[in-house]
Design an enzyme around this catalytic site. Structure first.
Site, PDB file in Angstrom:
ATOM      1  N   LYS A 202       0.848  -1.198   0.000  1.00 34.83           N
ATOM      2  CA  LYS A 202       0.000   0.000   0.000  1.00 34.83           C
ATOM      3  C   LYS A 202       0.886   1.251   0.000  1.00 34.83           C
ATOM      4  O   LYS A 202       0.687   2.162  -0.781  1.00 34.83           O
ATOM      5  CB  LYS A 202      -0.885  -0.047   1.243  1.00 34.83           C
ATOM      6  CG  LYS A 202      -1.919   0.998   1.326  1.00 34.83           C
ATOM      7  CD  LYS A 202      -2.893   0.594   2.437  1.00 34.83           C
ATOM      8  CE  LYS A 202      -3.528   1.797   3.081  1.00 34.83           C
ATOM      9  NZ  LYS A 202      -4.378   1.417   4.202  1.00 34.83           N
TER      10      LYS A 202
ATOM     11  N   GLU B 178      10.772  -4.595   4.124  1.00 36.20           N
ATOM     12  CA  GLU B 178      10.840  -6.008   3.741  1.00 36.20           C
ATOM     13  C   GLU B 178      10.463  -6.191   2.267  1.00 36.20           C
ATOM     14  O   GLU B 178      11.157  -6.873   1.504  1.00 36.20           O
ATOM     15  CB  GLU B 178       9.862  -6.847   4.585  1.00 36.20           C
ATOM     16  CG  GLU B 178      10.123  -6.873   6.068  1.00 36.20           C
ATOM     17  CD  GLU B 178       9.500  -5.700   6.821  1.00 36.20           C
ATOM     18  OE1 GLU B 178       9.307  -4.605   6.238  1.00 36.20           O
ATOM     19  OE2 GLU B 178       9.232  -5.876   8.023  1.00 36.20           O
TER      20      GLU B 178
ATOM     21  N   GLY C 124      -4.677  -2.602   5.393  1.00 43.38           N
ATOM     22  CA  GLY C 124      -3.928  -3.720   4.803  1.00 43.38           C
ATOM     23  C   GLY C 124      -4.495  -5.083   5.186  1.00 43.38           C
ATOM     24  O   GLY C 124      -4.686  -5.957   4.341  1.00 43.38           O
ATOM     25  N   ARG C 125      -4.809  -5.258   6.473  1.00 45.42           N
ATOM     26  CA  ARG C 125      -5.247  -6.583   6.939  1.00 45.42           C
ATOM     27  C   ARG C 125      -6.664  -6.935   6.514  1.00 45.42           C
ATOM     28  O   ARG C 125      -7.129  -8.028   6.757  1.00 45.42           O
ATOM     29  CB  ARG C 125      -5.072  -6.693   8.458  1.00 45.42           C
ATOM     30  CG  ARG C 125      -5.730  -5.605   9.278  1.00 45.42           C
ATOM     31  CD  ARG C 125      -5.249  -5.648  10.711  1.00 45.42           C
ATOM     32  NE  ARG C 125      -5.738  -4.534  11.509  1.00 45.42           N
ATOM     33  CZ  ARG C 125      -5.146  -3.349  11.604  1.00 45.42           C
ATOM     34  NH1 ARG C 125      -4.036  -3.107  10.917  1.00 45.42           N
ATOM     35  NH2 ARG C 125      -5.643  -2.392  12.375  1.00 45.42           N
TER      36      ARG C 125
ATOM     37  N   GLU D  64      -3.658  -7.156  15.394  1.00 43.64           N
ATOM     38  CA  GLU D  64      -3.193  -5.831  14.961  1.00 43.64           C
ATOM     39  C   GLU D  64      -4.332  -4.822  15.140  1.00 43.64           C
ATOM     40  O   GLU D  64      -4.093  -3.629  15.309  1.00 43.64           O
ATOM     41  CB  GLU D  64      -2.711  -5.875  13.503  1.00 43.64           C
ATOM     42  CG  GLU D  64      -1.813  -4.717  13.133  1.00 43.64           C
ATOM     43  CD  GLU D  64      -1.054  -4.924  11.828  1.00 43.64           C
ATOM     44  OE1 GLU D  64       0.143  -5.273  11.867  1.00 43.64           O
ATOM     45  OE2 GLU D  64      -1.655  -4.739  10.756  1.00 43.64           O
TER      46      GLU D  64
ATOM     47  N   HIS E  23      -3.220 -34.148  18.266  1.00 43.72           N
ATOM     48  CA  HIS E  23      -2.025 -34.911  18.639  1.00 43.72           C
ATOM     49  C   HIS E  23      -0.917 -33.974  19.103  1.00 43.72           C
ATOM     50  O   HIS E  23       0.237 -34.371  19.173  1.00 43.72           O
ATOM     51  CB  HIS E  23      -1.550 -35.741  17.449  1.00 43.72           C
ATOM     52  CG  HIS E  23      -2.593 -36.721  16.992  1.00 43.72           C
ATOM     53  ND1 HIS E  23      -2.702 -37.975  17.533  1.00 43.72           N
ATOM     54  CD2 HIS E  23      -3.579 -36.611  16.081  1.00 43.72           C
ATOM     55  CE1 HIS E  23      -3.705 -38.610  16.957  1.00 43.72           C
ATOM     56  NE2 HIS E  23      -4.264 -37.799  16.077  1.00 43.72           N
TER      57      HIS E  23
ATOM     58  N   LYS F 298      10.183  -0.922  13.830  1.00 42.59           N
ATOM     59  CA  LYS F 298      10.653  -0.593  12.476  1.00 42.59           C
ATOM     60  C   LYS F 298      11.644   0.566  12.515  1.00 42.59           C
ATOM     61  O   LYS F 298      12.699   0.526  11.888  1.00 42.59           O
ATOM     62  CB  LYS F 298       9.472  -0.159  11.590  1.00 42.59           C
ATOM     63  CG  LYS F 298       8.496  -1.244  11.201  1.00 42.59           C
ATOM     64  CD  LYS F 298       7.484  -0.647  10.206  1.00 42.59           C
ATOM     65  CE  LYS F 298       6.268  -1.533  10.046  1.00 42.59           C
ATOM     66  NZ  LYS F 298       5.207  -0.906   9.252  1.00 42.59           N
TER      67      LYS F 298
HETATM   68  O1  F6P Z   1       2.914  -4.494   9.886  1.00 41.30           O
HETATM   69  C1  F6P Z   1       2.354  -3.263   9.695  1.00 41.30           C
HETATM   70  C2  F6P Z   1       1.749  -3.061   8.345  1.00 41.30           C
HETATM   71  O2  F6P Z   1       1.506  -1.682   8.212  1.00 41.30           O
HETATM   72  C3  F6P Z   1       0.464  -3.855   8.127  1.00 41.30           C
HETATM   73  O3  F6P Z   1      -0.643  -3.297   8.704  1.00 41.30           O
HETATM   74  C4  F6P Z   1       0.431  -3.895   6.645  1.00 41.30           C
HETATM   75  O4  F6P Z   1      -0.482  -4.834   6.204  1.00 41.30           O
HETATM   76  C5  F6P Z   1       1.874  -4.232   6.340  1.00 41.30           C
HETATM   77  O5  F6P Z   1       2.602  -3.479   7.289  1.00 41.30           O
HETATM   78  C6  F6P Z   1       2.346  -3.973   4.937  1.00 41.30           C
HETATM   79  O6  F6P Z   1       2.253  -2.626   4.556  1.00 41.30           O
HETATM   80  P1  F6P Z   1       2.352  -2.200   3.040  1.00 41.30           P
HETATM   81  O7  F6P Z   1       1.199  -2.794   2.297  1.00 41.30           O
HETATM   82  O8  F6P Z   1       2.296  -0.699   3.046  1.00 41.30           O
HETATM   83  O9  F6P Z   1       3.654  -2.702   2.482  1.00 41.30           O
END
Ligand code: F6P
Length: 522
Positions: A209, A215, A269-270, A355, A386, A513
């Site tokens: 987003k 990452e 995002g979630r 979250e 199990h 972060k």
């Molecule tokens: O972990 C935090 C977060 O902001 C999530 O809420 C989100 O889904 C994820 O990082 C990824 O963010 P982006 O879509 O901006 O890369």
């Protein structure tokens, strides 16, 4: 209009619930079932092919009525109105929360800042559809003229967990494309995925987003360099597309403007898998199946908006969770899908719930003095039987569980499915009713000496009285999966409303972060 601001512990329903808890803490499920022969029917809701049976909870009608009173006292109805109509209920970020608009097929407009967002949503869906069709049919060609065979979703958190969970869950419906997910910044993850790929026939979908997530951008750069070992920068447009709300950053990365799928700040995002973030889902199972997923979610949206609270699945689920979390002091909740296809559901729900509701400050900006977000964990049945179920049956903790099951199997291996479902129902029965001293005694008498019986008895005893919900669908389909996810989305919303917190920001993930960035600079 902002959400109302009511501390739930100051409501009269809360006080009555606290009083009622003094009686309820000694409820015995065996007793409750014995006294009310209709208990199962009284505490079940059926909707659109799905059965939600919550009779195996430590509740009576009075507890349910008081929980419903709590929902009314905090004006849940008003909050639902605001949620669906685009009010900025993510107040701290001044944003609407409109994942429901993404699957809303009605003619009614949904406004954000005076502008109807439905046309943008429909245009994005058309783009997802035509792109998916081109790739799946083989018309979309890579830089050497070959069709695409592999899709790689590059994203993390909400830009990964939802699509990954759904692609895995719906693999029965999948087409010939192979779909992979790269999320962790751990280089081993991307290296292992790249090992399996041919740059000529792979399409990379970068989902972010913000397009600034460390990452995702690190993985995207590594993958782009890997690709450029075999191709030129002019070939990037045939192999890289992006889902983002940050067009400028995407273009700077080298992706063609035409290949950007939109994301909006009014979708968290979630909760975004229903948008273009679900592109890898649509590529994997085809757009029609993707649309069915959305349709299933829309059915639950309609149910959640219109059903009375006593017949409202997400509302009852949320109220039960509050009952255990805030009165019985349960800290965790189990999600137990009896389907190997749903192995990623617990991780997906961990992000969605934790979250959202892992908050310690209320809508007044004041620190909270009651419990909020529950800890979600789980795994698939029967494997978890199990593994960790020993603790759930005989440990010292009260852990409410959701058992998700399907009446029919997809592969038709009836013998397997009968065994799977026998275990599904048996686990809930064992948790509910346990095994009494008398029953254990009778059993032990068969094969043990008199002096051993009393020594062994305490270890073989099952107290039962451990709460569980039955969530039973006919079959795992894109539609029923859409229903399931939306049920949990609205449960999470309802809990946040009652706890008087803001569920749609996530500042708690920022400090780590920032510190990691500082460490990298040193
Ligand atoms: O972990 C935090 C977060 O902001 C999530 O809420 C989100 O889904 C994820 O990082 C990824 O963010 P982006 O879509 O901006 O890369």
């Amino acid at each position: 209009m902002p959400l109302k601001n009511i501390n739930p512990t100051t409501t009269s329903a809360w006080k009555k619930l606290s009083n009622h808890f003094n009686e309820a803490k000694d409820f015995d499920l065996k007793d409750l079932f014995r006294k009310n022969k209709n208990r199962k029917a009284d505490f079940s809701i059926e909707y659109s092919g799905l059965v939600f049976d919550y009779s195996k909870n430590l509740i009576n009608q009075q507890a349910v009525d008081l929980l419903l009173e709590l929902a009314n006292e905090v004006d849940l109805k008003d909050a639902i109105e605001k949620y669906f109509s685009g009010d900025k209920i993510n107040a701290i970020e001044d944003r609407a929360v409109l994942h429901t608009a993404l699957r809303n097929t009605s003619e009614d407009p949904v406004y954000v800042d005076g502008k109807d967002v439905k046309p943008q949503i429909q245009s994005a869906l058309r783009k997802v559809k035509s792109f998916s069709n081109k790739v799946i049919s083989g018309k979309w060609k890579g830089f050497t003229g070959k069709s695409i065979t592999d899709i790689v979703n590059i994203g993390v958190g909400g830009s990964d967990l939802g699509p990954d969970m759904v692609v895995e869950a719906l693999q029965f419906y999948k087409n010939k494309l192979n779909t992979h997910f790269v999320s962790n910044v751990d280089g081993d993850h991307v290296s292992e995925v790249l090992k399996k790929l041919n740059p000529e026939t792979t399409l990379f979908v970068i989902v972010s987003k913000t397009f600034t997530t460390q990452e995702t951008i690190t993985n995207a750069n590594t993958i782009r360099n890997w690709f450029l070992n075999s191709a030129t920068v002019f070939d990037v447009s045939k192999h890289f597309v992006a889902v983002s709300s940050n067009a400028e950053k995407v273009i700077n990365f080298g992706i063609d403007k035409k290949n950007i799928f939109p994301m909006w700040n009014w979708v968290g995002g979630r909760f975004s898998l229903w948008s273009s973030v679900g592109l890898s889902i649509s590529l994997s199972i085809g757009f029609d199946n993707f649309k069915e997923l959305l349709n299933g979610a829309e059915e639950i949206d309609i149910h959640f908006k219109s059903a009375d609270f006593d017949k409202n699945i997400p509302v009852i689920l949320a109220l039960l969770s509050i009952w255990y979390n805030n009165f019985f002091n349960s800290e965790t909740e189990l999600v137990l899908p009896y389907s190997e296809y749903l192995s990623k559901l617990p991780a997906y729900l961990q992000q969605a719930a934790m979250e959202s509701n892992g908050k310690g400050v209320d809508r007044n900006g004041k620190e909270i003095n009651y419990q909020t977000g529950t800890i979600i964990w789980g795994s698939t049945g029967v494997n978890m039987q199990h593994a960790f179920m020993q603790l759930v049956h005989q440990g010292t903790k009260l852990i409410p569980s959701d058992f998700i099951g399907y009446k029919e199997s997809l592969h038709g291996l009836t013998d397997h499915h009968q065994k799977l479902m026998a275990n599904y129902f048996a686990q809930m029965e064992a948790l509910t009713f346990g095994k009494t001293k008398e029953e254990v005694h009778l059993e032990l008498k068969l094969n043990n000496k008199k002096e051993d019986i009393s020594r062994l008895l305490p270890y073989k005893l099952f107290k039962g009285n451990r709460p569980s919900n039955t969530i039973l669908f006919k079959k795992l389909t894109p539609k029923s999966l859409g229903q399931l996810i939306a049920i949990y989305e609205h449960k999470i919303f309802t809990q946040g409303i009652i706890w008087n917190i803001y569920s749609y920001d996530q500042f708690g993930v920022e400090l780590g972060k920032e510190l990691a960035k500082k460490l990298l600079k040193n």
